[in-house]
Design a protein around this motif. Structure first.
Motif, PDB file in Angstrom:
ATOM      1  N   GLN A  49       0.858  -1.185   0.000  1.00  0.00           N
ATOM      2  CA  GLN A  49       0.000   0.000   0.000  1.00  0.00           C
ATOM      3  C   GLN A  49       0.893   1.233   0.000  1.00  0.00           C
ATOM      4  N   PRO A  50       0.587   2.224  -0.837  1.00  0.00           N
ATOM      5  CA  PRO A  50       1.503   3.359  -1.025  1.00  0.00           C
ATOM      6  C   PRO A  50       2.002   4.029   0.253  1.00  0.00           C
ATOM      7  N   ALA A  51       1.124   4.296   1.208  1.00  0.00           N
ATOM      8  CA  ALA A  51       1.560   4.991   2.433  1.00  0.00           C
ATOM      9  C   ALA A  51       2.551   4.143   3.220  1.00  0.00           C
ATOM     10  N   LEU A  52       2.240   2.880   3.403  1.00  0.00           N
ATOM     11  CA  LEU A  52       3.102   2.000   4.188  1.00  0.00           C
ATOM     12  C   LEU A  52       4.381   1.653   3.433  1.00  0.00           C
ATOM     13  N   LYS A  53       4.254   1.416   2.151  1.00  0.00           N
ATOM     14  CA  LYS A  53       5.435   1.100   1.337  1.00  0.00           C
ATOM     15  C   LYS A  53       6.423   2.274   1.346  1.00  0.00           C
ATOM     16  N   ALA A  54       5.912   3.478   1.211  1.00  0.00           N
ATOM     17  CA  ALA A  54       6.778   4.667   1.226  1.00  0.00           C
ATOM     18  C   ALA A  54       7.458   4.820   2.589  1.00  0.00           C
ATOM     19  N   ALA A  55       6.708   4.621   3.667  1.00  0.00           N
ATOM     20  CA  ALA A  55       7.278   4.756   5.011  1.00  0.00           C
ATOM     21  C   ALA A  55       8.365   3.709   5.250  1.00  0.00           C
ATOM     22  N   ASP A  82      -5.586   1.741  18.231  1.00  0.00           N
ATOM     23  CA  ASP A  82      -5.426   2.213  16.852  1.00  0.00           C
ATOM     24  C   ASP A  82      -4.187   1.601  16.193  1.00  0.00           C
ATOM     25  N   THR A  83      -3.500   0.731  16.923  1.00  0.00           N
ATOM     26  CA  THR A  83      -2.238   0.172  16.445  1.00  0.00           C
ATOM     27  C   THR A  83      -2.468  -1.135  15.685  1.00  0.00           C
ATOM     28  N   LEU A  84      -1.819  -1.265  14.533  1.00  0.00           N
ATOM     29  CA  LEU A  84      -1.869  -2.498  13.747  1.00  0.00           C
ATOM     30  C   LEU A  84      -0.574  -3.261  13.961  1.00  0.00           C
ATOM     31  N   ILE A  85      -0.678  -4.581  14.165  1.00  0.00           N
ATOM     32  CA  ILE A  85       0.490  -5.424  14.407  1.00  0.00           C
ATOM     33  C   ILE A  85       0.559  -6.479  13.315  1.00  0.00           C
ATOM     34  N   ILE A  86       1.726  -6.541  12.665  1.00  0.00           N
ATOM     35  CA  ILE A  86       1.952  -7.461  11.555  1.00  0.00           C
ATOM     36  C   ILE A  86       3.130  -8.357  11.914  1.00  0.00           C
ATOM     37  N   VAL A 103       2.190  -0.445  13.213  1.00  0.00           N
ATOM     38  CA  VAL A 103       1.760   0.745  12.487  1.00  0.00           C
ATOM     39  C   VAL A 103       0.712   1.478  13.314  1.00  0.00           C
ATOM     40  N   LEU A 104       0.929   2.759  13.495  1.00  0.00           N
ATOM     41  CA  LEU A 104      -0.042   3.627  14.153  1.00  0.00           C
ATOM     42  C   LEU A 104      -0.547   4.595  13.076  1.00  0.00           C
ATOM     43  N   PRO A 105      -1.569   4.169  12.306  1.00  0.00           N
ATOM     44  CA  PRO A 105      -2.003   4.960  11.150  1.00  0.00           C
ATOM     45  C   PRO A 105      -2.405   6.391  11.464  1.00  0.00           C
ATOM     46  N   SER A 106      -3.065   6.619  12.588  1.00  0.00           N
ATOM     47  CA  SER A 106      -3.543   7.972  12.903  1.00  0.00           C
ATOM     48  C   SER A 106      -2.402   8.970  13.067  1.00  0.00           C
ATOM     49  N   GLN A 107      -1.206   8.471  13.407  1.00  0.00           N
ATOM     50  CA  GLN A 107      -0.055   9.356  13.584  1.00  0.00           C
ATOM     51  C   GLN A 107       1.033   9.114  12.535  1.00  0.00           C
ATOM     52  N   LYS A 108       0.746   8.246  11.581  1.00  0.00           N
ATOM     53  CA  LYS A 108       1.679   7.914  10.499  1.00  0.00           C
ATOM     54  C   LYS A 108       3.017   7.422  11.050  1.00  0.00           C
ATOM     55  N   LYS A 109       2.937   6.617  12.103  1.00  0.00           N
ATOM     56  CA  LYS A 109       4.141   6.070  12.724  1.00  0.00           C
ATOM     57  C   LYS A 109       4.284   4.598  12.365  1.00  0.00           C
TER      58      LYS A 109
END
Length: 150
Positions: A49-55, A82-86, A103-109
């Motif tokens: 996904q573009p946002a995660l791949k770029a980060a 709000d945290t995603l764990i992979i 991944v903490l999407p709300s803070q783009k962390k």
């Protein structure tokens, strides 16, 4: 002539503007309960996904990106608040070659932790785009350690 210059300016602004997909962090929640390799929200798996791949591209050295690509055993994406764990690991070698992406999407962390155990060498590496891994909740740090037997 004015129509051409307006058209040119419009095209230029569209090309220069960041794509909405590249900034779609909240769309990552669609993978909760699903495997990261699934095509849930379109043609791309989660890590593409573009946002995660770029980060991850900015965060990880090339060698770690290559390591991540080899880890193709996965568990469903989990959410804690709000945290995603992979979780990813190497086939038939999960306790000795694994990664955990938080991944903490709300803070783009994003944080990525890697663990490798080889003959005579043990390595744990953490990368974060904004904060040190110690800012992660203790239960997530313990979960990472538990996955490799510590």
């Amino acid at each position: 002539m004015k129509i051409l210059s307006t058209l040119f300016l419009s095209v230029l602004l569209l090309c220069a503007a960041p794509s909405q997909a590249a900034d779609d962090w909240n769309g990552l929640h669609a993978w909760v309960g699903r495997y990261p390799s699934e095509h849930v929200a379109g043609p791309l798996p989660l890590l593409a996904q573009p946002a995660l791949k770029a980060a991850l591209g900015k965060l990880l050295p090339k060698a770690e990106r290559q390591t991540l690509a080899r880890l193709d055993v996965e568990t469903p994406v989990r959410q804690s608040g709000d945290t995603l764990i992979i979780h990813l690991c190497r086939p038939r070698n999960c306790p000795t070659d694994l990664a955990m992406i938080v991944v903490l999407p709300s803070q783009k962390k994003v944080w990525a932790g890697f663990f490798t155990r080889e003959a005579g060498r043990i390595s744990t590496r953490w990368y974060g785009n904004q904060d040190d891994y110690m800012s992660l909740p203790e239960e997530l740090r313990k979960e990472f350690a538990t996955r490799h037997g510590n």
